[in-house]
Enzyme design. Structure first.
Site, short mmCIF file in Angstrom:
data_model
loop_
_atom_site.label_atom_id
_atom_site.label_comp_id
_atom_site.label_asym_id
_atom_site.label_seq_id
_atom_site.Cartn_x
_atom_site.Cartn_y
_atom_site.Cartn_z
N ARG A 54 -2.63 4.73 10.76
CA ARG A 54 -2.53 3.59 10.32
C ARG A 54 -1.29 3.86 9.64
NH1 ARG A 54 -6.28 0.40 5.63
NH2 ARG A 54 -5.72 2.14 4.11
N GLU A 73 0.19 -2.96 2.07
CA GLU A 73 0.09 -2.20 0.69
C GLU A 73 1.38 -1.04 1.73
OE1 GLU A 73 -3.29 0.16 0.00
OE2 GLU A 73 -3.56 -1.36 -1.15
N GLU A 130 -6.82 -7.55 -3.46
CA GLU A 130 -8.17 -6.66 -3.07
C GLU A 130 -8.89 -5.92 -4.15
OE1 GLU A 130 -7.14 -3.21 -0.29
OE2 GLU A 130 -6.05 -4.65 1.01
N LYS A 188 -16.44 2.59 7.02
CA LYS A 188 -17.37 2.29 7.33
C LYS A 188 -18.38 2.55 5.79
CE LYS A 188 -18.90 5.60 10.61
NZ LYS A 188 -17.50 6.22 10.20
#
Ligand code: GAL
Ligand code: ZN
Length: 660
Positions: free
Chosen positions: A103, A142, A298, A347
């Site tokens: 990303r 971010e 977050e 995950k």
């Protein structure tokens, strides 16, 4: 009180969405940050938008009473974009171009990226502007987290344009960058590059300007999106999630462009200093928003996935740190993420809804309990935290301080901030952070830890603060360079010599493992680490001196009356207890009293006209009895709180509204 987390329904089949909303209701979730990484789903091919699935998600959330912090989805460009335009991928200082597949793989200056992001945001904003569930915009994600700067040719050109605006003439740039050193004089703008990988140190002034430019380049990306959103929905607040003490972005400049400041905070549960560090993050976030309530955007329920070893949060810690954020000014507590991913790189990162059966999950149990409790905290909303003490932080000075090729590379900005923050935190003296050019008149005590770079305006501001009666503590290696990273001549620290009543004759940094002995005039002894200095007093008096070694008998800590106020100088990194004693004296001289509670208990007060709400937070894993001066009601459980001792269980909290 806002409660929720990042929600990524595109990772799940639709039947799970129904289950999600049901569980959100059970947990008291009222806001989700939606679709932060959904670009490739929202625009599966250039110009072809698919909002239909997101419509259904938002409708479900809306029916469930959950509002939406809708993302602009621009933090992870889709494969089709980089495939068609590989030149939009970022390039590192050594010329390596990063590949897509993770990303944030974009060059901040890339017109391809900027245009594509702008078109997506335009489409999203147009489509969702009128939806009643829309509560807030979450721009990007971010910024700079993985790619703080790009060194590609497009960025080089953008950098040159930025420099031309800053300096106008090439001669001024040559002067500002000191290019007569090592034959670096430029004869045309085209010759100028980002500080790419060089045989040895690139020009420091160039590096400093590139740090400024890189923060600005990303801020422009944010601004492109913000402008679109502000035009479509003038009444919907806009935020982007910050990363606390994050060096690449000058958050003072960024926060000024946000309606609500929000932050991501991931203190390490295995670090005993995490409680203090998280408090510091809260104080910074509140300060960036000039005291306005902020959102903890977050945090984790339990483990992260990105440390070498990801230890769990012990029972009660998630709840404690959530209350701590609220204590320090947050009006919202959110998590990364709502439902733990099944696939992908995260995950093994904890979430509000973990993989396993919920009935046996302590995490889920804690999430539901916290949601219920925060639901009772509405009286806190909008109240403020006020501070008598400010610690100065300037990103530009931070960048300059940590450029290489210094007397010592052991002077680290955040460590210096922490050294002064820690004793104040432990004494429960609430602290703001402030820019050195900010209005300091509301503070009684201002601390400047290693403020290496100062502008003329900042120097004048600090002088004025002290002249008008303020108390200033300045740490070593302050006031050394100007905004171009040129030494301020006339004797260190030239802009503060009069204020401090001294000159620094020389820096004597300490080798790893060595330390200096310091004796205070009142007989106390202390240890100095990292750094020492030889001082020549010119009006200041010595409060402590070095003992032994080449500086034997010479001043280490000084005090100087200047105008109506007093300036202190600390020429070494004093050990914690010594710094605590010094700051304790200065606080009490200003009538700032520590809150007397057992060690490990944090106390913060939020006030609003006519109401005062005290947060009592037990960071220890044993119960403690905390003295309470004013009776009230504990907003956590509605119980009456009487004057006297209040028992807090391990990691326990109380939120006492006085006068009930
Ligand atoms: C943050 C990021 C989230 C997620 C989280 C994991 O930095 O914004 O998307 O990656 O970290 O801790
Ligand atoms: Zn670039």
């Amino acid at each position: 009180m806002v409660y929720g987390g990042d929600y990524n329904p595109d990772q799940w089949p639709e039947d799970v969405w129904h289950e999600d909303v049901r569980l959100m209701r059970e947990a008291g979730v009222n806001l989700v940050s939606l679709g932060i990484f959904s670009w490739s789903r929202l625009e599966p091919a250039e110009g072809r938008y698919d909002f239909e699935w997101l419509d259904r998600v938002i409708e479900l959330l809306h029916e469930g009473g959950v509002r939406v912090n809708l993302a602009t989805a621009t933090a992870s460009p889709p494969p089709w974009l980089s495939h068609a335009h590989p030149e939009m991928l970022p390039v590192m200082a050594d010329g390596v171009r990063l590949w897509p597949g993770a990303r944030q793989h974009y060059c901040p200056s890339s017109p391809v990226y900027r245009d594509a992001a702008g078109r997506l945001v335009e489409a999203i904003a147009t489509h969702f502007a009128a939806h009643p569930a829309l509560a807030m915009w979450h721009v990007g994600n971010e910024y700079a987290c993985h790619v703080p700067a790009c060194y590609c040719d497009v960025s080089a050109e953008h950098f040159r344009a930025w420099l031309q605006e800053r300096y106008e003439s090439l001669e001024d740039l040559n002067r500002a960058w000191g290019t007569d050193f090592w034959s670096q004089r430029y004869s045309s703008w085209e010759e100028i590059l980002p500080p790419r990988r060089t045989p040895t140190w690139p020009n420091p002034s160039q590096q400093l300007d590139f740090a400024r430019f890189s923060s600005d380049a990303l801020l422009e990306c944010y601004e492109i999106e913000r402008a679109i959103l502000a035009e479509k929905t003038p009444d919907v607040p806009i935020t982007t999630n910050f990363m606390a003490f994050f060096k690449p972005l000058d958050y003072w400049a960024w926060a000024a462009r946000e309606d609500v400041v929000s932050i991501d905070s991931y203190p390490d549960p295995s670090d005993p200093a995490s409680g203090m560090r998280a408090a510091m993050v809260g104080d910074l976030t509140r300060s960036l928003g000039r005291g306005r309530p902020w959102i903890l955007m977050e945090q984790t329920t339990n483990r992260v996935n990105w440390r070498p070893v990801n230890v769990p949060k012990p029972p009660g810690l998630m709840r404690l740190w959530s209350y701590q954020a609220v204590a320090r000014g947050a009006d919202g507590v959110m998590f990364f993420q709502w439902r733990q991913s099944r696939a992908g790189a995260e995950k093994h990162h904890s979430a509000m809804v973990p993989h396993g059966p919920l009935s046996s999950s302590p995490t889920w149990h804690d999430v539901v309990k916290l949601g219920r409790e925060l639901g009772g905290l509405d009286p806190v909303l909008g109240s403020r935290v006020s501070a008598d003490v400010a610690i100065l932080l300037d990103w530009e000075s931070w960048w300059a301080l940590e450029l290489p090729s210094k007397p010592s590379n052991r002077v680290v900005q955040v460590e210096q901030l922490e050294a002064y923050y820690r004793p104040l935190f432990e004494a429960n003296v609430t602290v703001d952070f402030a820019h050195p050019e900010a209005d300091l008149s509301g503070y009684k005590l201002v601390v400047a830890p290693s403020l290496y770079l100062v502008s003329d305006a900042a120097a004048a501001n600090l002088d004025r603060f002290v002249s008008q009666g303020g108390r200033l503590v300045m740490g070593f290696f302050s006031g050394i360079v100007d905004p171009f990273d040129h030494i301020r001549l006339g004797g260190y620290p030239a802009p503060f010599a009069q204020l401090l009543g001294l000159h620094v004759v020389d820096f004597l940094p300490l080798a790893v493992g060595s330390s200096a002995k310091v004796h205070f005039a009142d007989g106390a002894s202390a240890q100095g680490d990292v750094w020492t200095e030889q001082l020549r007093l010119e009006g200041a008096e010595s409060l402590a001196s070095y003992s032994g070694g080449v500086l034997d008998g010479q001043p280490a800590v000084t005090r100087h009356k200047h105008g109506e106020g007093t300036a202190y100088y600390v020429s070494t990194q004093l050990d914690g207890p010594a710094l605590a004693r010094l700051l304790g004296h200065l606080c009490s001289a200003e009538g700032i009293e520590p809150v007397k509670v057992p060690a490990g208990v944090e106390v913060v007060t939020r006030t609003a006209p006519g109401s005062s709400i005290q947060f009592l937070l037990n960071h220890r894993d044993v119960a403690v009895d905390v003295p309470v001066e004013d009776a009230g009601v504990n907003l956590v459980d509605g119980a009456a709180v009487h004057r006297g001792l209040l028992r807090l269980p391990p990691h326990g909290v109380a939120v006492v509204r006085e006068g009930w």
